[in-house]
Every structure is written in structure tokens, then in C-alpha cells.
Scaffold this motif. Structure first.
Motif, PDB file in Angstrom:
ATOM      1  N   ALA A 145      49.758  42.831  38.141  1.00 18.97           N
ATOM      2  CA  ALA A 145      48.568  42.235  37.532  1.00 18.97           C
ATOM      3  C   ALA A 145      48.509  40.734  37.790  1.00 18.97           C
ATOM      4  N   GLU A 146      49.644  40.053  37.680  1.00 17.91           N
ATOM      5  CA  GLU A 146      49.651  38.602  37.855  1.00 17.91           C
ATOM      6  C   GLU A 146      49.430  38.198  39.310  1.00 17.91           C
ATOM      7  N   VAL A 147      50.006  38.945  40.242  1.00 11.56           N
ATOM      8  CA  VAL A 147      49.785  38.657  41.661  1.00 11.56           C
ATOM      9  C   VAL A 147      48.313  38.801  42.002  1.00 11.56           C
ATOM     10  N   ALA A 148      47.673  39.853  41.516  1.00 14.80           N
ATOM     11  CA  ALA A 148      46.251  40.053  41.799  1.00 14.80           C
ATOM     12  C   ALA A 148      45.399  38.938  41.192  1.00 14.80           C
ATOM     13  N   ILE A 149      45.706  38.533  39.973  1.00 11.38           N
ATOM     14  CA  ILE A 149      44.922  37.481  39.313  1.00 11.38           C
ATOM     15  C   ILE A 149      45.060  36.155  40.069  1.00 11.38           C
ATOM     16  N   ILE A 150      46.271  35.817  40.470  1.00 14.50           N
ATOM     17  CA  ILE A 150      46.493  34.542  41.168  1.00 14.50           C
ATOM     18  C   ILE A 150      45.753  34.515  42.498  1.00 14.50           C
ATOM     19  N   THR A 151      45.892  35.566  43.302  1.00  9.87           N
ATOM     20  CA  THR A 151      45.246  35.579  44.619  1.00  9.87           C
ATOM     21  C   THR A 151      43.724  35.597  44.495  1.00  9.87           C
ATOM     22  N   VAL A 152      43.200  36.330  43.537  1.00 13.14           N
ATOM     23  CA  VAL A 152      41.742  36.371  43.354  1.00 13.14           C
ATOM     24  C   VAL A 152      41.217  35.014  42.908  1.00 13.14           C
ATOM     25  N   TYR A 153      41.913  34.349  42.005  1.00 17.42           N
ATOM     26  CA  TYR A 153      41.461  33.039  41.544  1.00 17.42           C
ATOM     27  C   TYR A 153      41.466  32.022  42.683  1.00 17.42           C
ATOM     28  N   LEU A 154      42.516  32.038  43.505  1.00 18.85           N
ATOM     29  CA  LEU A 154      42.588  31.089  44.619  1.00 18.85           C
ATOM     30  C   LEU A 154      41.447  31.302  45.611  1.00 18.85           C
ATOM     31  N   THR A 155      41.131  32.549  45.922  1.00 17.67           N
ATOM     32  CA  THR A 155      40.048  32.817  46.876  1.00 17.67           C
ATOM     33  C   THR A 155      38.680  32.555  46.266  1.00 17.67           C
ATOM     34  N   LEU A 156      38.527  32.779  44.958  1.00 15.65           N
ATOM     35  CA  LEU A 156      37.251  32.445  44.312  1.00 15.65           C
ATOM     36  C   LEU A 156      37.032  30.932  44.326  1.00 15.65           C
ATOM     37  N   CYS A 157      38.087  30.177  44.125  1.00 15.95           N
ATOM     38  CA  CYS A 157      37.950  28.720  44.204  1.00 15.95           C
ATOM     39  C   CYS A 157      37.575  28.264  45.619  1.00 15.95           C
ATOM     40  N   ALA A 158      37.933  29.067  46.627  1.00 17.03           N
ATOM     41  CA  ALA A 158      37.529  28.771  47.995  1.00 17.03           C
ATOM     42  C   ALA A 158      36.170  29.380  48.324  1.00 17.03           C
TER      43      ALA A 158
END
Length: 687
Positions: free
Chosen positions: A594-607
């Protein structure tokens, strides 16, 4: 007079009121008593039912869980010995016990009924010629004699198995596997003998240069715990001799084996420890056995401890793996906390300040130049290939609940080694039942994507991934059947699997899909623009390939110790009973996915990359790749022997196991990231 008449009427009226009130009170009291009597009667009826049930249950016989019922053997009673299979930790291709020259029963070997798990593992049980009366020691009892051993029709298989080496004959006694005894040593100080063992079963023979030698003598070392009067004498340290009415329970079963050329036709020289020659696999071969019963104070409840207990090194290794996984989970939790508490709140504060300056109007189109909020009207756009994503998530949901239920039930001892094959059988039954979860998850998700190919999703969920696994299993089964192995699943077991699939799993998947499509459609927090927003170029450290490498490495780093330990134990055909560690590891794996998915999604949304659906699924699911390759390489390089068929079977088994892990991780990551995205953009809508 009028006054007196008026007062008389008033008194009469008062009397009537009192009388009416009294009758009302009496009526209420009678109604209350009636209700109370009725309530007492119902209570009596309930107690009568309870008493009746107690009386019915009272005379009945209590029972134990299947496979856990202790058996009390009487002195002189014959204890049956079951012949299991010929197995090898090098080839992992089992064969029937009587597929080599051995002493068969007079009426021929009989196969006992087996459950689905036993059939799938090739663990068939046969009767044997061993005669072991309880508490009766035997020395050099002749089992049978085979003339012209090298001309026996099954000698060719015997010679082939010795070439492949490490094949063992497995026996079971009172539902306990016979463990090969190498010797006994005395511990310092206590003076107690400790049995030195090297696994289940005894070697069928040995090849030395160009000669083949056969194991033709075994000695049973059986530990028993006395019951009744004998047990009381032992506990009180009273002198006395065992009588014929002694009963006991079998605790341990060991076998020691050797190859000896008998000079005595009756086998009386089998106990010679020096000066004997090994029996070559030719000419006249006499099979003998001896029996030694010895008493132990170990209770019946601890009979599996010597096979399941972890040594000090294994315990420390498991705890070190758990601590390593916990450290990874805490690091990821810290990063997620920074994102949720600091980064997201800071973004909200910045956007709110810009709203005060009238630089942004959320009622109109969003014109932010940077940040995750700029893609608010594109992030809930349906992904590419929504059918496949729904199917994968649905099957992942099915496997996730099967895994959780199996590990949870195992913690209570229902899947102990005494219940042979129950773990595998229950897994297939649970998989069929949770077809409803797969259909409901896939259909509700596809409806959220506003898809139109509903039948494709439901049929794909019911048949796509199971067809891949079943096709792989069918090809492996054909290979084992061609090799003449008992690992080939019989037709009855194949029919049972198809019945579970088409008769239970598929209909429940259709039912879950029906109710999933009938649910109310979820409204996204933000409206979706008709024209998709162009995604800008991203830096290299937010590219999908780099995020996949990082995600799979992080998740594999928390799993690799237990993955290597469990797979090596299974591959060496040893017992694995660490469900407590597995449950903790499953919880930590769920949190990290769950945490890996949240981190990667947040980083790409910020991009400003709003296509998060497949990314949220693929990042945790990518752990299947290193698990498959590194575990396969580890087993091939570290495990002894093996043929081409063995390596091919290993790759197929590991593909199934790693893909199951990937599907479960993908589901967890997708659901967690979807919830995270919904929550942060709900905050945008509220602003």
C-alpha cells in the motif's frame, strides 16, 4: 335537597370512577400475570429444548478433528505400517513404493482412499507386509526373499533411481512418518540420548562405481507413551512390570537401514555390526526387519515437535527477517506520513492562499502550472484496457482472501501435518468459494470505469487466470505421467478440480458480478474534462522503469529471507510450520504494498501524470519478477542434482507462486492508491 342530591351524584360518580379504575387495575394485573405466565412458559419451553438437546448429545461420543484423534494401542495389537512413496529431494519426481523390487502383500498392494490434496501431491498410501505387534520387540524377522533380483521386471526402475540418487522409501505408522535414524548421541550432563536424523524415509540403496547395492534390512525404533496403570507407575516412580493389559500411544517412529548379505537363510545375522558384506542388487536378496520399542515420558500432544520445531539458528533467522521487514515498513510509513501530513497539507495551504489572491477558481477550469492539483479534472479518467485491469484486480481479490483465510486457520492448528493434504484441498475449496469476491470486485471496478464490455470482464475473471494455471498444471501432469511418476494427478482428482472450477467458482463469479453491476455508481470528487490533458516530460527518476526497479527491490528486500527459507524447505521435502511468522510477514507485506503504491502515485501526480491506475497496480505487482528469477536461480545452484524435467517443473512451480504473490500485491496497491487519490481530491472539491 338539591345540594344533597348533587353531592350524592358526585359520590356516585366518584364511586363509579373508583370502580372503573379498580377494574382497570385488576384487568392490567391479570394481563400482566398472563403475560408473565406466558413468558415463563416460553422460558420453560426453551429450557425444555435445551435439556432435550443435552440429553440427546449426552450419550453421543465426542470427536476430535480429523487426523488428530489419538489411538490407544493394546499390548500385542498389530500396528499397521503404510507404504507411502519413493521420493527424492534432488529430482522431485515421486514414484510408487512398489515400482521397484520389494516385498509385496500376498493379495497385492491396496491403495487407501486419499483426499484431493494427497492426490495432487502424489502421496498415495498402500498396505505392507510388516507385522509389528505393539510392545513386541523383534530381531531379524524375514519379510521375503527375491530370487534373481537383477532379473526382476522392476529392476530397471530400481537401477534408474539409484543413478539419479537420493531416492528414499517412505513409511508411515499411526499417521506418523518414519524418520531415518543415523545414530544416537548422549548429551553432556543430562545423560539422555538424542536421536540424530537426516530426513524422512530410508535410502533404497546406493550406487558405488558400477555396482548397485540394495537396502534390505531396516530397524524400527518406536517410542511410545504408556497409558492407564503403567502411566501412573511411571509418574509415581513405582516398581513393576508391564502386563498384557498395558495400552499406550505411539510418539516417535524412526528407522535405521543397512545393506547386508545374509549368510543365515532365516536372517539371524542381520544385527552384526562388524564383518558383514553389503548386499549387491543381484542374485538372491533377503529382506529383513527388526523392531525396538522404548518408553518415553513425552505426551502424545508433542509427537510432532521433533519434526516441526525450529532450531536456534532457524529461529534467529526468522526473527531477523521479521525485523528487517518491519524496518522496511517503518521507513515507507515515514515517507507516506511526510507525504500526507506535510506535502499534501502544504499543497492545500498554498492553493488556498492562491485562491485568496483570485489566481485560481475551482469552479472553472484549473489553470495551475505545477502540482498534483492541476490534473484534478483528468485523474479520474478511465485507464487504458480497463477490462484487463478489472480482471487482474478481481483475481487478486480472490487470491488475497484465500491467503488470509488459510494462514488464519493454520494459526489454530487445523492444518497440522497430521491432516495430510488438507491444506492443499482447503486452498482449492476456498479459491472456489471466493469466486464471488473476484466477480464482485471486477464488476464494481469496471462499472466505476464506465466500461461497456461487461460480459467480457465477468467471463475473463472466471476463466482467464485460472485457465493459465490449469493449462500449466495440465502440461506438467502430462510430463509426470510420461515419466511414470505417481506425481501425475489421477483422472478423479482432475475431475474434482474441474467440478470446483466450473461448478462452484465460475457460478459464484457470475453471481458476484451480477451484484457488483447492480451497485450504485460512485461519483468521482472532480469532473472529468472531455479533452485529455497533455502529459509533460518527466525526469528520469520518475520514469516508470525506474519506479518499477525501486518498488520491486524494496518489496523483495523484505521478503527474500523467508522466500528462500520456505522454498528451500519445501524443495528439500521438509516440514514448514511457521504460520505465525507468515502471518506477521503477510501483514507487513500488505502495509508495504500500500505504501509503495501511494508514494509512486503521488510522485507521478506531482509530475502531472494523471494515469495512475496501471501504475498503482504494477508497482507492487513487480515484486513477482525478482522473486521468480532469484529464487529459481538459488534453488538450481544450491540444491543437489536434478534433471531437465526437474528444472522445468521448478520453473513452473515458481512461476505460479510468484504470479500469485504479484496478483495479491497488485490488488493491495491499486485499492490503496485509489483510496488515497479519492481522499486528496475530495479535499480539493471541498476547497
Amino acid at each position: 335537597r338539591n345540594a344533597s342530591e348533587g353531592s350524592g351524584e358526585e359520590r356516585a360518580h366518584v364511586l363509579r370512577l373508583r370502580s372503573t379504575k379498580r377494574r382497570t387495575i385488576e384487568r392490567q394485573e391479570m394481563e400482566g400475570r398472563r403475560r408473565k405466565d406466558s413468558k415463563d412458559a416460553r422460558r420453560c419451553d426453551r429450557w425444555a429444548v435445551v435439556v432435550a438437546l443435552v440429553l440427546l448429545v449426552g450419550p453421543s461420543t465426542s470427536f476430535y478433528l480429523p487426523g488428530i484423534h489419538p489411538v490407544d494401542w493394546k499390548a500385542g495389537e498389530r500396528v499397521p505400517v503404510r507404504a507411502a512413496k519413493l521420493s527424492s529431494s534432488a529430482t522431485h519426481i515421486p514414484y510408487d513404493f512398489y515400482s521397484i523390487p520389494f516385498c509385496e502383500p500376498e493379495d497385492g498392494p491396496q491403495t487407501f482412499a486419499q483426499n484431493l490434496g494427497e492426490a495432487l501431491s502424489g502421496d498415495a498410501l498402500h498396505n505392507s507386509e510388516y507385522n509389528l505387534p505393539f510392545l513386541e520387540n523383534q530381531t531379524c524377522t524375514v519379510l521375503c526373499t527375491i530370487d534373481n533380483f537383477e532379473q526382476h521386471p522392476k529392476f530397471r526402475r530400481f537401477r534408474a533411481l539409484l543413478k539419479e540418487d537420493q531416492y528414499r522409501a517412505n513409511l508411515r505408522m499411526d499417521n506418523m512418518p518414519a524418520v531415518h535414524l543415523v545414530g544416537a548421541t548422549t548429551t553432556d550432563g543430562s545423560g539422555e540420548e538424542v536421536m540424530v536424523q537426516d530426513g524422512r524415509g530410508f535410502p533404497i540403496g546406493i550406487k558405488y562405481r558400477k555396482q548397485y547395492f540394495v537396502t534390505n534390512h531396516i530397524t524400527f525404533w518406536i517410542a511410545y507413551h504408556p497409558k492407564g496403570r503403567a502411566e501412573s507407575m511411571i509418574e509415581m516412580n513405582l516398581p513393576g512390570e508391564m502386563t498384557d493389559d498395558v495400552t499406550g500411544r505411539i510418539i516417535y517412529v524412526y528407522v535405521s537401514s543397512k545393506s547386508i548379505q545374509h549368510n543365515d537363510p532365516k536372517g539371524g545375522d542381520c544385527m552384526n555390526e562388524e564383518g558383514y558384506q553389503a548386499q549387491e542388487a543381484k542374485g538372491k536378496v533377503t529382506f529383513t526387519y527388526s523392531v525396538r520399542w522404548y518408553q518415553t515420558d513425552q505426551p502424545w500432544s508433542t509427537r510432532w515437535d521433533h519434526l516441526l520445531a525450529l532450531d536456534k539458528q532457524e529461529t534467529e533467522m526468522n526473527w531477523a527477517s521479521i525485523i528487517n521487514s518491519l524496518a522496511v515498513a517503518l521507513c515507507l510509513s515515514f515517507v507516506v506520513a511526510l507525504i500526507v501530513i506535510r506535502a499534501v497539507k502544504r499543497d492545500f495551504a498554498r492553493y488556498a492562499a492562491e485562491e485568496l489572491d483570485d489566481e485560481l477558481d475551482f469552479g472553472a477550469d484549473i489553470n495551475m502550472s505545477t502540482g498534483w492539483k492541476v490534473v484534478a479534472q483528468d485523474v479520474f479518467r478511465p485507464p487504458q484496457h480497463p477490462e484487463m485491469l478489472s480482471i487482474l484486480c478481481g483475481t487478486g481479490s480472490q487470491l488475497f482472501w484465500v491467503l488470509v483465510l488459510v494462514v488464519t486457520i493454520s494459526l489454530f492448528g487445523f492444518f497440522s501435518p497430521s491432516n495430510r493434504g488438507v491444506l492443499l484441498s482447503s486452498s482449492f475449496v476456498f479459491f472456489s468459494i471466493f469466486g464471488y469476491s473476484a466477480g464482485h470486485c471486477a464488476s464494481s471496478l469496471y462499472k466505476k470505469f464506465k466500461g461497456l464490455n461487461r460480459k467480457t470482464v465477468i467471463f475473463g475473471t472466471a476463466f482467464l487466470i485460472p485457465s493459465v494455471y490449469f493449462g500449466q498444471f495440465f502440461i506438467m501432469n502430462l510430463s509426470l505421467w510420461h515419466a511414470g511418476s505417481t506425481g501425475a494427478v489421477p483422472f478423479s482428482a482432475m475431475f474434482t478440480l474441474c467440478l470446483l472450477w466450473f461448478g462452484i467458482s465460475a457460478p459464484l463469479t457470475f453471481l458476484g458480478g451480477y451484484f457488483g453491476f447492480r451497485e450504485e455508481e460512485e461519483v468521482p470528487p472532480c469532473k472529468v474534462n472531455q479533452i485529455p490533458r497533455q502529459i509533460p516530460d518527466k525526469p528520469w527518476y520518475i520514469q516508470d522503469w525506474f519506479l518499477l526497479v525501486c518498488s520491486s527491490s524494496v518489496l523483495f528486500s523484505m521478503l527474500f529471507v523467508h522466500v528462500f527459507y520456505i522454498t528451500s524447505k519445501i524443495w528439500l521435502q521438509e516440514f514448514v510450520y511457521i504460520f505465525g511468522f507468515i502471518m506477521v510477514l503477510l501483514l507487513l507485506f500488505t502495509v508495504c504494498c500500500a505504501e509503495v503504491a501511494i508514494i509512486t502515485v503521488y510522485l507521478t501526480l506531482c509530475a502531472e501524470d494523471y494515469k495512475f491506475h496501471w501504475r498503482a497496480w504494477s508497482m507492487p505487482a513487480s515484486v513477482a519478477v525478482p522473486v521468480y528469477f532469484f529464487t529459481t536461480l538459488y534453488l538450481m545452484n544450491s540444491m543437489p542434482g536434478g534433471t531437465t524435467l526437474t528444472h522445468w517443473l521448478l520453473m513452473n512451480y515458481m512461476f505460479i507462486a510468484s504470479s500469485v504473490l504479484g496478483l495479491v500485491g497488485g490488488l493491495i496497491g491499486f485499492e490503496s492508491a485509489s483510496l488515497f487519490v479519492t481522499k486528496i481530491y475530495e479535499g480539493v472539491k471541498k476547497d
